[in-house]
Motif scaffolding. Sequence first.
Motif, mmCIF file in Angstrom:
data_model
loop_
_atom_site.group_PDB
_atom_site.id
_atom_site.type_symbol
_atom_site.label_atom_id
_atom_site.label_comp_id
_atom_site.label_asym_id
_atom_site.label_seq_id
_atom_site.Cartn_x
_atom_site.Cartn_y
_atom_site.Cartn_z
ATOM 1 N N VAL A 1 -18.732 -11.913 -26.690
ATOM 2 C CA VAL A 1 -18.050 -10.687 -26.089
ATOM 3 C C VAL A 1 -16.551 -10.694 -26.601
ATOM 4 O O VAL A 1 -15.678 -11.554 -26.611
ATOM 5 C CB VAL A 1 -18.161 -10.672 -24.789
ATOM 6 N N LEU A 2 -16.191 -9.532 -27.188
ATOM 7 C CA LEU A 2 -14.926 -9.098 -27.650
ATOM 8 C C LEU A 2 -14.345 -8.222 -26.739
ATOM 9 O O LEU A 2 -14.855 -7.093 -26.565
ATOM 10 C CB LEU A 2 -15.012 -8.483 -28.923
ATOM 11 N N THR A 3 -12.935 -8.524 -26.242
ATOM 12 C CA THR A 3 -11.987 -7.471 -25.656
ATOM 13 C C THR A 3 -11.147 -7.044 -26.686
ATOM 14 O O THR A 3 -10.376 -7.885 -27.167
ATOM 15 C CB THR A 3 -11.417 -8.059 -24.455
ATOM 16 N N VAL A 4 -10.872 -5.865 -26.605
ATOM 17 C CA VAL A 4 -9.703 -4.752 -27.324
ATOM 18 C C VAL A 4 -8.915 -4.505 -26.391
ATOM 19 O O VAL A 4 -9.102 -3.290 -25.758
ATOM 20 C CB VAL A 4 -10.620 -3.968 -28.267
ATOM 21 N N ALA A 5 -7.801 -5.146 -26.176
ATOM 22 C CA ALA A 5 -6.934 -4.716 -25.046
ATOM 23 C C ALA A 5 -5.591 -5.236 -24.952
ATOM 24 O O ALA A 5 -5.241 -5.895 -25.954
ATOM 25 C CB ALA A 5 -7.748 -5.253 -23.720
ATOM 26 N N GLY A 6 -4.655 -4.861 -24.009
ATOM 27 C CA GLY A 6 -3.472 -5.339 -24.085
ATOM 28 C C GLY A 6 -3.238 -6.568 -23.208
ATOM 29 O O GLY A 6 -4.017 -7.014 -22.449
ATOM 30 N N HIS B 1 -19.077 -16.288 -24.587
ATOM 31 C CA HIS B 1 -17.777 -16.530 -25.491
ATOM 32 C C HIS B 1 -16.763 -15.574 -25.315
ATOM 33 O O HIS B 1 -17.372 -14.508 -26.171
ATOM 34 C CB HIS B 1 -18.151 -17.191 -26.638
ATOM 35 N N GLY B 2 -15.402 -15.523 -24.985
ATOM 36 C CA GLY B 2 -14.831 -14.549 -24.919
ATOM 37 C C GLY B 2 -13.797 -14.645 -26.393
ATOM 38 O O GLY B 2 -13.519 -15.850 -26.691
ATOM 39 N N MET B 3 -13.467 -13.637 -26.741
ATOM 40 C CA MET B 3 -12.825 -13.190 -28.087
ATOM 41 C C MET B 3 -11.713 -12.097 -27.875
ATOM 42 O O MET B 3 -11.950 -11.208 -27.035
ATOM 43 C CB MET B 3 -13.402 -13.226 -29.242
ATOM 44 N N SER B 4 -10.408 -11.849 -28.565
ATOM 45 C CA SER B 4 -9.604 -10.690 -28.090
ATOM 46 C C SER B 4 -9.201 -10.191 -29.529
ATOM 47 O O SER B 4 -8.740 -10.852 -30.332
ATOM 48 C CB SER B 4 -8.693 -11.349 -27.224
ATOM 49 N N VAL B 5 -9.099 -8.838 -29.294
ATOM 50 C CA VAL B 5 -8.277 -7.949 -30.268
ATOM 51 C C VAL B 5 -7.160 -7.513 -29.464
ATOM 52 O O VAL B 5 -7.243 -6.561 -28.679
ATOM 53 C CB VAL B 5 -9.038 -7.046 -30.864
ATOM 54 N N VAL B 6 -5.789 -7.964 -29.597
ATOM 55 C CA VAL B 6 -4.742 -7.604 -28.914
ATOM 56 C C VAL B 6 -4.459 -6.416 -29.338
ATOM 57 O O VAL B 6 -3.775 -6.209 -30.556
ATOM 58 C CB VAL B 6 -3.506 -8.914 -28.975
ATOM 59 N N GLY C 1 -19.108 -12.395 -35.141
ATOM 60 C CA GLY C 1 -20.299 -11.536 -34.622
ATOM 61 C C GLY C 1 -20.097 -11.454 -33.344
ATOM 62 O O GLY C 1 -19.305 -12.074 -32.583
ATOM 63 N N VAL C 2 -20.402 -9.912 -32.782
ATOM 64 C CA VAL C 2 -20.328 -9.825 -31.337
ATOM 65 C C VAL C 2 -21.577 -9.367 -30.718
ATOM 66 O O VAL C 2 -22.104 -8.615 -31.344
ATOM 67 C CB VAL C 2 -19.016 -8.782 -31.136
ATOM 68 N N GLN C 3 -21.652 -9.654 -29.604
ATOM 69 C CA GLN C 3 -22.737 -8.927 -28.871
ATOM 70 C C GLN C 3 -22.605 -8.047 -27.987
ATOM 71 O O GLN C 3 -23.576 -7.089 -27.388
ATOM 72 C CB GLN C 3 -23.657 -10.267 -28.004
ATOM 73 N N ALA C 4 -21.166 -7.727 -27.487
ATOM 74 C CA ALA C 4 -20.788 -6.639 -26.803
ATOM 75 C C ALA C 4 -19.333 -6.415 -26.979
ATOM 76 O O ALA C 4 -18.728 -7.660 -27.233
ATOM 77 C CB ALA C 4 -21.206 -6.803 -25.323
ATOM 78 N N VAL C 5 -18.809 -5.331 -26.729
ATOM 79 C CA VAL C 5 -17.299 -4.955 -26.935
ATOM 80 C C VAL C 5 -16.833 -4.330 -25.615
ATOM 81 O O VAL C 5 -17.532 -3.596 -25.278
ATOM 82 C CB VAL C 5 -16.857 -4.172 -28.043
#
Length: 260
Positions: A5-10, A32-37, A71-75
């Motif tokens: 799972v990807l978070t796109v956040a501050g 599994h958490g991943m991040s785009v800051v 790869g991501v299963q949800a954003v």
Amino acid sequence: MLPNVLTVAGSDSGGGAGVQADLKTMLALGVHGMSVVTAVTAQNSLGVQGAWELPAEAVRAQYRSVVDDIGVQAVKTGMLATAPLVEAVAELLADTDAPVVVDPVGVSKHGDPLLASSALDSVRGALLPVATVATPNLDEVAQLTGVRVEKEDDLRAAAGALLAFGPRWALIKGGHLAGDAVDLLTDGSEEHWLRAPRHDNRHTHGTGCTLASAVAAGLAKGLTVPQAVRAAKEYVTGAIAAGFRLGAGIGPVDHGWRLR
Ligand SMILES: Nc1ncnc2c1ncn2[C@@H]1O[C@H](COP(=O)(O)OP(=O)(O)OP(=O)(O)O)[C@@H](O)[C@H]1O
Ligand SMILES: Cc1ncc(CO)c(N)n1
């Protein structure tokens, strides 16, 4: 294999909201958490002392690094700060098959702006159309649609106005109303009312980020939207009940309550 799972956040330096809340939620819910800051805030229990957004190029590069290899299963999206960042993120997400949870973060609990008002048109016109679920609170839905919610029944009109911008589902959070904490999830035909007892706890920093990330975690595990939202509501309600004092102001929800 764990779903990704990807978070796109501050970033919230205080650890209660933003990317930090998202990753803790994902850990607690077994993905599994991943991040785009997108932006960095200097923030604590008293408010936001400063905020700096990243260039759109840095956001695009982080996203490509994650998606092209892992790869991501949800954003999940959170604070996007400016119109160029909203546009860049919406363009990236227009190409994904993964479900997208959009938390249209506008202001912090203390009233500090986390989104430029010049970005609202991009949220309406570019970001909401790519959302599987959009999760505004009452201030955010009023800003986006002009519909003011004063009582539970008004949640229906707010959801209808939000759906007109194109998200598949609207989850309107009635957390700021008096009485029970009631949210409405609808796709325009089905209605799911989510009701939880209000916890008389001032330590609620990060509730919205936590709920949206939990929805994304559920979707990544293959739950339907109504199932994922119900599971997320249970998780956030427990996290609010266990919210704790930290610093001199509003403390965070307890992301780890289920692990203890
Ligand atoms: N005191 C409370 N007790 C129980 N549930 C609550 C309480 N406050 C909020 N909630 C619930 O928490 C979830 C998040 O809603 P809320 O309206 O607080 O989001 P938010 O304003 O976006 O949060 P934030 O911007 O602080 O991250 C919703 O499900 C809401 O009903
Ligand atoms: C970075 C960040 N994102 C979201 C919120 C919403 O509460 C916050 N306070 N800070």
